[in-house]
Write a protein that holds these residues in place. Sequence first.
Motif, mmCIF file in Angstrom:
data_model
loop_
_atom_site.group_PDB
_atom_site.id
_atom_site.type_symbol
_atom_site.label_atom_id
_atom_site.label_comp_id
_atom_site.label_asym_id
_atom_site.label_seq_id
_atom_site.Cartn_x
_atom_site.Cartn_y
_atom_site.Cartn_z
ATOM 1 N N ALA A 40 0.980 -1.084 0.000
ATOM 2 C CA ALA A 40 0.017 -0.015 0.109
ATOM 3 C C ALA A 40 0.760 1.355 -0.006
ATOM 4 N N PRO A 41 0.398 2.565 -0.365
ATOM 5 C CA PRO A 41 1.165 3.466 -0.248
ATOM 6 C C PRO A 41 1.623 3.954 1.013
ATOM 7 N N GLY A 42 2.904 4.073 0.909
ATOM 8 C CA GLY A 42 3.652 4.691 2.022
ATOM 9 C C GLY A 42 3.910 3.731 3.363
ATOM 10 N N LYS A 43 3.379 2.555 2.775
ATOM 11 C CA LYS A 43 3.900 1.154 3.570
ATOM 12 C C LYS A 43 4.722 0.045 3.110
ATOM 13 N N GLN A 44 5.265 -1.031 3.960
ATOM 14 C CA GLN A 44 6.137 -1.739 3.500
ATOM 15 C C GLN A 44 5.417 -2.994 2.844
ATOM 16 N N ARG A 45 5.911 -3.610 1.879
ATOM 17 C CA ARG A 45 5.428 -4.837 1.257
ATOM 18 C C ARG A 45 5.063 -5.941 2.248
ATOM 19 N N GLU A 46 3.786 -6.295 2.183
ATOM 20 C CA GLU A 46 2.987 -7.287 3.022
ATOM 21 C C GLU A 46 2.834 -8.693 2.433
ATOM 22 N N TRP A 47 3.251 -9.877 2.906
ATOM 23 C CA TRP A 47 2.575 -11.122 2.429
ATOM 24 C C TRP A 47 1.244 -11.033 2.611
ATOM 25 N N ASP A 87 -7.664 -2.627 1.482
ATOM 26 C CA ASP A 87 -7.066 -3.818 0.580
ATOM 27 C C ASP A 87 -6.427 -3.104 -0.395
ATOM 28 N N THR A 88 -6.566 -1.704 -0.516
ATOM 29 C CA THR A 88 -5.914 -1.111 -1.604
ATOM 30 C C THR A 88 -4.542 -1.130 -1.776
ATOM 31 N N THR A 111 -7.710 -0.901 -6.233
ATOM 32 C CA THR A 111 -8.125 0.124 -5.797
ATOM 33 C C THR A 111 -9.756 -0.102 -5.114
ATOM 34 N N VAL A 112 -9.689 -0.052 -3.978
ATOM 35 C CA VAL A 112 -11.127 -0.360 -3.449
ATOM 36 C C VAL A 112 -11.680 1.000 -2.961
#
Length: 114
Positions: A40-47, A87-88, A111-112
Motif C-alpha cells: 500500500a502507499p507509504g507502507k512496506q510490502r506485506e505477504w 485492501d488498496t 483500488t477499493v
Amino acid sequence: QVQLVESGGGLVQPGGSLRLSCAASGSIFTIYYMAWHRQAPGKQREWVATIWSGGSTGYVDSVKGRFTISRDNALVYLQMNSLKPEDTAVYYCEVVTQRGNSYWGQGTQVTVSS
C-alpha cells in the motif's frame, strides 16, 4: 528462470470482488511455492497468501475468509471477496523454486473505493 505476468487488478467498490491472475512461464516444473504480496502507499510490502506445490495454503489474518489463493499448473489466482478500502495496494505475484530462487511479477494495482 521463471517469468511472471499479472493481471486482473482494477477499481472496485467496497464489498466487491476481484480475481487476480499470475501466469508463470519458464522453469515452472521447479516451483516450490507461489505467493501473493501487496504494498500500500507509504507502507512496506506485506505477504498476503501462499500456495505450496502440495496444495496447502496460508493467509495473513487480515484476509482470511475473504481471499482464496489457488493454482492451475502455471497459473496462480487470488480471488478477493468482500474487499475493503484497506485492501488498496499494488499486488505482486512471487514464485520460489526448489533451488530457493525467487521471482516477482511487475505488480497490478487494486483500488477499493466508492
